[in-house]
Design an enzyme around this catalytic site. Structure first.
Site, PDB file in Angstrom:
ATOM      1  CE  LYS A 162      -4.108  -1.938   0.228  1.00 19.40           C
ATOM      2  NZ  LYS A 162      -5.113  -1.392  -0.581  1.00 19.40           N
ATOM      3  CG  ASP A 190      -4.213  -0.564  -3.973  1.00 20.62           C
ATOM      4  OD1 ASP A 190      -4.614   0.426  -4.497  1.00 20.62           O
ATOM      5  OD2 ASP A 190      -5.144  -1.431  -3.411  1.00 20.62           O
ATOM      6  CD  GLU A 218      -5.410  -3.089  -6.380  1.00 23.33           C
ATOM      7  OE1 GLU A 218      -4.363  -3.932  -6.247  1.00 23.33           O
ATOM      8  OE2 GLU A 218      -6.516  -3.105  -5.509  1.00 23.33           O
ATOM      9  CG  ASP A 243      -9.688  -1.828  -6.348  1.00 20.29           C
ATOM     10  OD1 ASP A 243     -10.906  -2.460  -6.750  1.00 20.29           O
ATOM     11  OD2 ASP A 243      -9.046  -1.807  -5.308  1.00 20.29           O
ATOM     12  CE  LYS A 267     -11.012  -4.819  -4.024  1.00 19.89           C
ATOM     13  NZ  LYS A 267     -10.768  -3.272  -3.648  1.00 19.89           N
TER      14      LYS A 267
HETATM   15  C1  LIG Z   1      -7.670  -6.636   1.520  1.00 25.01           C
HETATM   16  C2  LIG Z   1      -6.997  -6.257   0.242  1.00 25.01           C
HETATM   17  N1  LIG Z   1      -5.970  -6.734  -0.263  1.00 25.01           N
HETATM   18  C3  LIG Z   1      -7.432  -4.896  -0.224  1.00 25.01           C
HETATM   19  O1  LIG Z   1      -6.208  -4.297  -0.113  1.00 25.01           O
HETATM   20  N2  LIG Z   1      -8.453  -4.592  -0.676  1.00 25.01           N
HETATM   21  C4  LIG Z   1      -8.777  -3.192  -0.879  1.00 25.01           C
HETATM   22  C5  LIG Z   1      -8.816  -2.232   0.409  1.00 25.01           C
HETATM   23  C6  LIG Z   1     -10.082  -3.037   1.211  1.00 25.01           C
HETATM   24  C7  LIG Z   1     -10.232  -2.135   2.518  1.00 25.01           C
HETATM   25  O2  LIG Z   1     -10.084  -1.040   2.484  1.00 25.01           O
HETATM   26  O3  LIG Z   1     -10.943  -2.882   3.111  1.00 25.01           O
HETATM   27  C8  LIG Z   1      -7.942  -2.533  -2.151  1.00 25.01           C
HETATM   28  O4  LIG Z   1      -8.187  -1.214  -2.306  1.00 25.01           O
HETATM   29  O5  LIG Z   1      -7.707  -3.234  -3.046  1.00 25.01           O
HETATM   30 MG   LIG Z   2      -7.007  -1.669  -4.416  1.00 22.31          MG
END
Ligand SMILES: C[C@H](N)C(=O)N[C@@H](CCC(=O)O)C(=O)O
Ligand SMILES: [Mg+2]
Length: 365
Positions: A162, A190, A218, A243, A267
């Site tokens: 992240k 991401d 992402e 995403d 998702k």
């Molecule tokens: C949990 C998954 N790996 C993830 O990062 N999901 C989301 C964010 C989800 C959240 O804030 O609950 C993503 O942005 O891809």
């Molecule tokens: Mg994401």
């Protein structure tokens, strides 16, 4: 098989470490559980996380949408009229994709049980296992390196890192992680909408120049900014995955027609469940755009439904289904087996969920 009751409950599952993105920080999974009961005694299970900063869906909104709109639409209907049920579910209220996803998966669960076939096979799938990445929360570089090494020790070979919070630190974060993990480790990042389009191009090409070897980025820019996403896709050496810009099948089509992203993240919570996810997968097949299957911070019932989809569709080439392995316990009985990165789908009819550990669900009625 007639639907007789929709029962709701809440689960709370602590995380191993706090989950931090450019959009939010949380330390537990707090999800709404849906049980759809039928006159045969069969029960279908669903789950929805309140990810307000992404979907706009809060716990109260999920409960309200199901109680006030969805339950009255589906109670009394026959599960065998599956297409009618799906159309009615999608039409009975605007948006509310998390509530719809929870009910959609419970209905697929029942439909599979009715015909005694696992849902991934119902969708034509043959793959029995998939491999997930694991998410590294955004923190200072030292803490991210510790979390990355811990993930490597747990056997993960693909990290989803992240970024996007205090963007000026992002290149240092990634340099520190790349320098610490084994050379062959796959790293995807991401930004959760944390950059402007120009900032994204500068940071991504800076990362590329440093040889950080990123698989993709992402959602670099705001969800609604399709032109900004296209701007980044056209100028960045790092491939771009949409995403938060892709909720509905219509969004996916627009992004693909514009060439605004190289890849798309499906998702269930964004598109409203498996019925619409299959439409996104079909559009992606037509456009030749590979997909990732992702999750929010979710426990095993809803991530398990996504596992069935991932085992069914070849266009889904990347997997980010780490919700259950980020949790410190698993209160869900049955479903897929999560052995760190290796996920094996259940061969039981439907989705294979058997229930929730006694004492771990608080029923709302
Ligand atoms: C949990 C998954 N790996 C993830 O990062 N999901 C989301 C964010 C989800 C959240 O804030 O609950 C993503 O942005 O891809
Ligand atoms: Mg994401």
């Amino acid at each position: 098989m007639k639907i007789t009751e929709v029962r709701l409950g809440l689960i709370s599952v602590p995380l191993r470490v706090p989950f931090k993105t450019a959009l939010r920080s949380v330390s537990s999974v707090e999800d709404v559980i849906v049980e759809i009961h039928t006159d045969t005694g069969a029960v279908g299970y669903g789950e929805a996380p309140p990810t307000g900063v992404i979907t706009g869906d809060t716990t109260g909104a999920i409960i309200g949408a199901i109680r006030d709109h969805i339950a009255k639409t589906i109670i009394g209907r026959d599960v065998d009229d599956f297409e009618d049920l799906m159309i009615a579910l999608n039409a009975c209220i605007q948006k509310n994709t998390s509530a719809k996803a929870a009910v959609d998966m419970a209905l697929w669960d029942l439909y599979g049980q009715l015909y005694k076939i696992p849902v991934y096979k119902l969708m034509g799938g043959a793959k029995k296992s998939i491999v997930t990445d694991i998410t590294i929360s955004v923190n200072d570089p030292e803490e991210m390196v510790r979390d990355a090494l811990n993930a490597i020790d747990r056997g993960y070979d693909c990290l989803k890192v992240k970024v996007g919070k205090e963007p000026e630190k992002d290149i240092a974060r990634l340099s520190a992680i790349r320098g610490a993990v084994p050379k062959e480790t796959c790293i995807r990042i991401d930004a959760n909408q944390g950059w402007t389009p120009k900032e994204a191009v500068r940071i991504l090409n800076g990362m590329q120049e440093k040889g950080l070897d990123l698989e993709f980025v992402e959602q670099p820019v705001k969800a609604h900014d399709f032109e900004g996403l296209k701007y980044v896709t056209e100028r960045s050496y790092v491939p771009v995955l949409a995403d938060e810009s892709v909720f509905s099948p219509q969004d996916a089509l627009t992004i693909m027609q514009m060439g605004a992203a190289d890849l798309v993240n499906i998702k269930l919570m964004k598109c409203g469940g498996l019925y619409n996810a299959l439409k996104i997968a079909s559009a992606a097949e037509v456009y030749g755009v590979e997909c990732m299957i992702g999750c929010m911070l979710e426990a095993k019932i809803s991530v398990n439904a996504a596992v069935h989809l991932a085992c069914a569709k070849q266009i889904i080439t990347r997997v980010d289904l780490d919700g259950p392995v980020l949790c410190s316990e698993d209160p869900i009985l049955g479903g897929a087996v999560f052995n760190e990165k290796e996920i094996t789908v259940s061969n039981e009819p439907g989705l294979g969920i058997k229930g929730i550990e006694p004492g771990k669900i608080k029923y709302l009625d």
